[in-house]
Design a protein around this motif. Sequence first.
Motif, short mmCIF file in Angstrom:
data_model
loop_
_atom_site.label_atom_id
_atom_site.label_comp_id
_atom_site.label_asym_id
_atom_site.label_seq_id
_atom_site.Cartn_x
_atom_site.Cartn_y
_atom_site.Cartn_z
N LYS A 139 -1.29 12.65 -1.01
CA LYS A 139 -1.44 13.10 0.48
C LYS A 139 -1.74 11.96 1.39
O LYS A 139 -1.43 12.13 2.49
N GLN A 140 -2.44 11.17 0.91
CA GLN A 140 -2.73 10.08 1.81
C GLN A 140 -1.43 9.09 2.15
O GLN A 140 -1.34 8.96 3.36
N ARG B 19 5.43 7.86 13.22
CA ARG B 19 5.12 8.24 14.62
C ARG B 19 5.13 7.13 15.48
O ARG B 19 5.44 7.20 16.54
N LEU B 20 4.67 6.17 14.93
CA LEU B 20 4.42 5.05 15.72
C LEU B 20 5.75 4.22 16.19
O LEU B 20 6.04 3.56 16.98
N VAL C 120 -10.34 0.63 9.23
CA VAL C 120 -10.44 2.20 9.06
C VAL C 120 -9.37 2.50 7.94
O VAL C 120 -9.57 3.31 7.05
N LEU C 121 -8.38 1.73 8.00
CA LEU C 121 -7.31 1.99 6.95
C LEU C 121 -7.63 1.65 5.63
O LEU C 121 -7.49 2.26 4.66
N THR D 238 -6.98 -1.82 13.38
CA THR D 238 -7.19 -0.53 12.72
C THR D 238 -7.03 -0.79 11.17
O THR D 238 -7.47 -0.07 10.51
N THR E 287 -8.28 4.50 2.74
CA THR E 287 -7.11 4.54 1.69
C THR E 287 -7.52 4.22 0.42
O THR E 287 -7.98 2.94 0.19
N ALA F 93 0.32 11.09 4.76
CA ALA F 93 -0.35 10.65 6.04
C ALA F 93 -0.11 9.17 6.65
O ALA F 93 0.22 9.30 7.73
N LEU F 94 -0.08 8.49 5.87
CA LEU F 94 0.11 7.03 6.32
C LEU F 94 1.58 6.80 6.83
O LEU F 94 1.80 6.42 7.85
N ARG G 297 0.36 -5.93 13.52
CA ARG G 297 0.12 -5.13 14.82
C ARG G 297 -1.16 -4.36 14.50
O ARG G 297 -2.13 -4.13 15.24
N GLU G 298 -1.38 -3.86 13.26
CA GLU G 298 -2.49 -3.09 12.81
C GLU G 298 -3.65 -3.98 12.98
O GLU G 298 -4.80 -3.69 13.40
N ARG H 230 7.88 6.21 18.60
CA ARG H 230 7.23 6.35 19.94
C ARG H 230 8.46 5.78 20.83
O ARG H 230 9.28 4.94 20.32
N LYS I 96 3.44 9.28 7.88
CA LYS I 96 3.68 10.27 9.10
C LYS I 96 3.26 9.36 10.13
O LYS I 96 4.10 9.34 11.38
N LYS I 97 2.07 8.71 9.97
CA LYS I 97 1.52 7.80 11.09
C LYS I 97 2.46 6.73 11.56
O LYS I 97 2.84 6.28 12.51
#
Lengths: 402, 259
Positions: free
Chosen positions: A9-10, A20-21, A223-224, A220, A228, A13-14, A214-215, A24, A16-17
């Motif tokens: 699931k993680q 999404r980026l 947090v990642l 970020t 994770t 989620a990663l 970029r991260e 954009r 998907k993120k």
Amino acid sequence: MKKEKEKSKQLRALLKKDLRLLFRKRVAIFVFGGPFIMMFLLIGLPSLFSSQQTMVLLICSDDQLYSGVNIGNAVVDNITNYFSVDPSIEVQPVLNFSAVKGTENFGIYIPSNFSFLIISETDTPSYFEVDATQSLFSESIFNTIYAITHNVIATVLANRTLPVIQTIEEPPTSLPEEQLLGPKAAAIAMPLSYMIFLLIALNSGSYSNIGFAREKRMRTMEVLLSYTKKHNQLVISKTITALVASLGSTLSYVLGIVAATSLTGGGSEGIFAIFGLNMQLLNVWDIIVVVIFGVLALLISTLITMAIDSNITREASERLSPLLSIGLAMFFYFVAMTNPLGASTSLVINPFYWCYRLALLAISGKFNFEILIYLALIIAIIGLLIFFATRGIQKEKSLYLE
Amino acid sequence: MSELMVESKQLTKYFNSLLAVDKIDLKIPKGKIYALLGPNGAGKTTTIRMLLGLLKPTSGEVIVNGVNVSVEPKSIRGEIGILPQFSAAYYDLTPMQNINFILELNNIPYDEVKAALGEYFKTLDISYELLNKPFSKLSGGEQRSISFIMAAITNKEFLILDEPTSGLDIARAKYIRSIIKYLVEQQGKTVLLSSHIVSDLEELADYCGILKKGKLIFQGRKEEIINEYAPDSQDFEDAIVNAFGAKTNIAQTFMGGSK
């Protein structure tokens, strides 16, 4: 079991993120729209004002038949027939050897004792190739001519009759080992090598929009890395996203070319001609094989970029990391085009060459030990690169760009 | 002290030859707010990263909620809610997308926290419209509020909040302090707070640890630090400034001896 579910699931989620980026607005226009516009302008507009460049192959046979058989003429007929379906090469018969020698194009001359020498087996027959242009593509053309000639000779010797004019399917067994890959591999070798190079070179820029640099810049990473559970999922997610970006922009390039060639009425045939793909010899499966190994080369290129990007903590990593990948691709391309079908020793350390060689072996149907070695090497390098990229993001200084 | 959420023993970190954290014995009780204080460069961020398992200690060990992070850094991943010093959100995503990402990463169904999220938005004055704007278009205070929500909504037993009210207006800062208190007092969470804002520390901190040049020079209850460093004025701010070793008399000069 529950933990494994949580980890997958993680990854979702990663992913998907990251997607999404990628999707954009600004990035999507750059990655997916840019290539289309570029190729349309680069290829479409000039093609409106210029005719397609064709190479001329001058050919002459002075062969005096022997025992009622004229092998030289059979060779000429076969060559003419073979290239008749290739719009990029025009075969022109000429009258004598000096006309062939005087050409600024390619030339083939078959001397008068050609049949005599073959049938009587008193000496090794010879014919003359003229490569006046020193074109980078000449070697593959002459390899093809060499294969056609030997096939005709083998057929004549076996049946004592003229061969039926047809497309050559199999090369003679007397050819050197590296040329045993067959006409299909010969037809795909050059286009495949520059397609791999182009794919890697053209897509190297898109990585910077989604990479770890970029991260780090956005701060970020902390947090990642904290949330994770399996850090290699960060690498896998970015790799999949980079592949989506690369394939999307490649599709955009191709659509740009299709749109551009449609302007000149070329349609889908035009695009095959641009990539030098002889669709008389190749079928859909061959193209699928080419695409699969092209994607594999892209995957390796992405992972090389990511492994460097994540191990270099400075901002320069964004620019430096694609360079090694492009460098390897250039090295592969320039060595491969000097001998497209040869198993080059100088390229055995180059992972792009492994993909290329695997594609050639698969297309020629040679499922042998060599295939297993290259497959093992590719799996190993992918695993190693994921490991190094993961180790890179876990480094103490990887949290922020310095 | 009650049962400990964090216990470090002789925790030390060198960056090459630079000593960043020097043999600290941190003790953070469960269900309390522990303020980790220190001047810039004292080693707070390095300590926090060692607790998170992101940095490997050079020597010593740190146990977080029973997990020896120095030995098994993987085991602590996903167990601590974190608000980093800088907004750790994606500027190209909307606040709602950022929150959803954190929820999905922590395997928390949206429906489970929908009501709590609504409360957070209401309290911190985050409108629906704001939630669907790109994060980059938000004001500094709104960004910080969203980042705080992203940490709090993870529902972890242990939260590390680095400058949670930095850049916030007075009202939002007050609301965030109330939320932190609620999380600790009503939900039993443990908070490690790193802040330079005296009002945060005064209102929130149960315990304080003061780091100076990598050393933990003081650790104890808030009242103890006042008695130790500002026995005369009984002022918490003075106590901190004195503990940092700053020259309070300069401030006194400029303030006309008001301090």
